[in-house]
Design an enzyme around this catalytic site. Structure first.
Site, PDB file in Angstrom:
ATOM      1  N   CYS A   2       1.996  -1.484  -3.988  1.00 27.71           N
ATOM      2  CA  CYS A   2       3.243  -2.131  -3.593  1.00 27.71           C
ATOM      3  C   CYS A   2       4.130  -1.154  -2.820  1.00 27.71           C
ATOM      4  CB  CYS A   2       3.948  -2.703  -4.829  1.00 27.71           C
ATOM      5  SG  CYS A   2       5.246  -3.902  -4.443  1.00 27.71           S
ATOM      6  N   HIS A  48      -0.040  -5.934  -7.362  1.00 24.01           N
ATOM      7  CA  HIS A  48       0.007  -5.043  -8.526  1.00 24.01           C
ATOM      8  C   HIS A  48      -1.256  -5.200  -9.379  1.00 24.01           C
ATOM      9  CE1 HIS A  48       4.106  -3.305  -8.464  1.00 24.01           C
ATOM     10  NE2 HIS A  48       4.373  -4.378  -7.729  1.00 24.01           N
ATOM     11  N   GLU A  50      -2.429  -3.207 -11.542  1.00 27.94           N
ATOM     12  CA  GLU A  50      -2.200  -2.728 -12.921  1.00 27.94           C
ATOM     13  C   GLU A  50      -1.616  -3.830 -13.798  1.00 27.94           C
ATOM     14  OE1 GLU A  50       1.846  -2.531 -11.310  1.00 27.94           O
ATOM     15  OE2 GLU A  50      -0.151  -2.191 -10.477  1.00 27.94           O
TER      16      GLU A  50
END
Length: 239
Positions: free
Chosen positions: A113, A215, A217
């Protein structure tokens, strides 16, 4: 075989309360994602001494540039527009020094990001300061749902790491209002959203660097198999 050590480049946040102050932070999802991908996470705190940053980056096998606040547009020779969000120039300068050290030391780097955006700015590219007001016919890129839920598809170009992992399309989440406008000359665009917003970039000459606008994660917090594939791929580049 020893697990690769991945340095997570941290950000700053101001806490409220009796002892209000700025403190370094890293979302736990990044730590967990690196561990799931087969690496050992090591947090690199925000600082400005370039020699010290060089020594820290030298101790790890790769870098992960996490997401965070907006980027100071003065870094790409623009004045701020009204829709610009919170910026922290100290964090921007720290990221730029980490990226420069990664290049010199040949440390593979993954930008997530804001991390993707910083890679682009570091190598001479620029950004949309605010997508809804600066790019026509842009779709919603700041989702209002659970963090691990994919909200739009991306198209992946042939002949790059993401295509080898996923083929032509991938579903991703989306939490941003800034994005790459003009790509840095050292990078190639490898994935875009349906509205043309750049979703992934790759640098293969000299130091390997990969940037993704979504994202992974967060999506990995629910054991997303595609994002696990992505993290394992990056960790393998650091081996």
């Amino acid at each position: 075989m020893n697990k690769p050590i991945i340095g997570i480049v941290s950000c700053l946040k101001c806490n409220d309360g009796l002892f209000a102050d700025f403190h370094c932070y890293v979302n736990q999802d990044y730590v967990n994602a690196i561990k799931k991908g087969g690496g050992i996470p090591l947090i690199i705190p925000v600082q400005q001494d370039k020699d010290d940053i060089f020594e820290l980056v030298n101790q790890v096998d790769g870098l992960l540039l996490m997401g965070g606040d907006d980027i100071d547009p003065l870094l790409y020779n623009e004045n701020p527009i009204r829709q610009l969000g919170m910026i922290m120039r100290d964090v921007d300068d720290f990221y730029l020094k980490c990226i420069e050290c990664a290049e010199v030391l040949n440390k593979p780097t993954l930008g997530v990001c804001r991390g993707l955006q910083m890679l682009n700015v570091a190598y001479g590219g620029n950004l949309y300061q605010d997508l809804p007001s600066q790019k026509k016919n842009v779709m919603k890129h700041d989702q209002n749902t659970l963090k691990y839920y994919p909200t739009h598809s991306i198209h992946i170009e042939k002949g790059n790491a993401l295509y080898e992992l996923f083929g032509e399309t991938l579903m991703v989440n989306s939490y941003h209002h800034q994005a790459i406008k003009d790509i840095a000359k050292d990078f190639q665009v490898i994935a875009t959203a349906q509205d043309g917003v750049i979703e992934a970039i790759e640098k293969t000459a000299n130091t390997y660097m990969l940037g993704v606008q979504w994202h992974p994660e967060m999506m990995l917090s629910q054991d997303n198999p595609d994002m696990l594939k992505l993290m394992k791929y990056f960790i393998s580049k650091c081996s």
